[in-house]
Design a protein around this motif. Structure first.
Motif: not given
Length: 376
Positions: A46-51, A82, A84
């Protein structure tokens, strides 16, 4: 065994450390064997891609420099930025729709998400087990201590009480007798390959010890020595990705050789690395919680290296106190005694069987609740 067809048990883990990932999968498998409906959910999914990309950078930096890793541990913080938010909202909607009430939590970084869910559906409904993988409250739970104060604590080992409390079996097989084991030592730095283990390899080699070395990067095997064996987790595997069966799986693991460096495989019921540990004279490692689980289940003593933070220090303290491990420095001062290691092995074998089999007791508790509610 009763079947809980309308009540799913959600096991919340993390892929940041295999010490909280593998226990989640062990418990998941053993509850499924009890005919319970379970699901493992990994936080980094469930992190965004950047994280996610930053995590890869951190892992490499921590592996390369233990001082940086220790600094990062001291700076453990809330990971909400971090996440999404769309994915998290969808997750909470799914839980609400399915009326999820039973949670087993292995990382404190889940607590703010659980708090949002608790406030969403009603404060008093959730049954949450907070699993303590360390002998002290680990950093991810400490930063969210207020969120977990009303939930059920599950200690595996507790330094303050100076005892084992719960156990997580790895297999149903008894430990291998010490005299029947390979004359080899497993040495590793946990899931991220961190710590001081690499600095010990030359002096152990000089003493003639046969080593099973768990490497983090393939380049660490460029100077393979015939007396050693080298193993690693598949570098292309990610704990937050699911397999073809849409399940999280134990890390693909295998021996790396000159002729074949892609021999990775895994099992459904436990981690392949355990098969090395159960045949070894000792584990040489920092005292992570997953390593303690392996040590206890296999009756394999730990030669304790520098811990990763204060909670692992307590793991080291309790393993020495109980007589299940010895610091590397003390073992070295005893001229690398094999007799002391066999004594520690016997201590683990002879421990009082007063601990709780956590997956079994959890299944019994849940099924007892179903009987009380006439859900048969």
């Amino acid at each position: 065994m009763l079947k809980a067809e309308n009540t799913k048990i959600t096991i919340l883990g993390s892929g940041v450390a295999l010490g909280v990932y593998i226990p989640a999968l062990l418990v998941n498998y053993q509850l499924k064997k009890q005919k319970l409906d379970t699901e493992v959910v990994i936080l980094e999914s469930y992190y965004n891609d950047e994280s996610k990309e930053k995590l890869k950078t951190y892992k490499k930096a921590y592996h390369n420099n233990f001082s940086i890793a220790l600094m990062g541990h001291r700076m453990t913080k809330d990971i909400q930025p971090s996440l999404d938010e769309v994915l998290v909202d969808n997750l909470l909607q799914t839980w609400t729709k399915e009326n999820r009430l039973n949670f087993i939590v292995w990382s404190g970084l889940w607590m703010p998400i659980l708090e949002r869910y608790r406030n969403k559906i009603a404060p008093d409904k959730l049954n949450i087990d907070i699993c303590r993988i360390d002998a002290d409250i680990s950093a991810t739970f400490k930063i969210h201590k207020d969120n977990s104060q009303h939930d059920h604590e599950v200690w595996l080992w507790n330094w303050e009480q100076k005892k084992l409390v719960n156990e997580i079996p790895v297999t149903t097989q008894p430990p291998i007798p010490y005299t029947q084991r390979n004359n080899r030592f497993v040495i590793h730095g946990g899931g991220w390959g961190i710590g001081t283990y690499q600095s010990k390899i030359p002096e152990l080699e000089a003493r003639g010890f046969l080593l099973d070395i768990v490497v983090y990067e393939i380049k660490e095997t460029t100077q393979i020595k015939p007396e050693n064996r080298y193993f690693m987790v598949d570098p292309e595997w990610s704990p937050w990705d699911k397999n073809q069966s849409n399940e999280h799986e134990f890390p693909p693991f295998g021996e790396v050789t000159i002729s074949d460096n892609k021999c990775f495989k895994n099992k459904e019921n436990y981690h392949e690395f355990y098969d090395l540990v159960k045949e070894s004279q000792a584990i040489i490692s920092k005292p992570g919680g997953g390593t303690l689980i392996d040590s206890l289940a296999s009756a394999t003593p730990i030669i304790l290296l520098e811990p990763y933070g204060y909670a692992e220090q307590r793991n080291s303290d309790i393993w020495e106190y109980l007589g299940y491990g010895i610091s590397y420095e003390k073992w070295k001062s005893m001229d690398y005694s094999s007799e002391i290691l066999e004594e520690l092995h016997q201590n683990i074998l002879n421990r009082q069987k007063t601990t709780i089999n956590y997956p079994q007791s959890y299944a019994e508790k849940v099924c007892s609740n179903f009987v009380g509610n006439k859900i048969l």
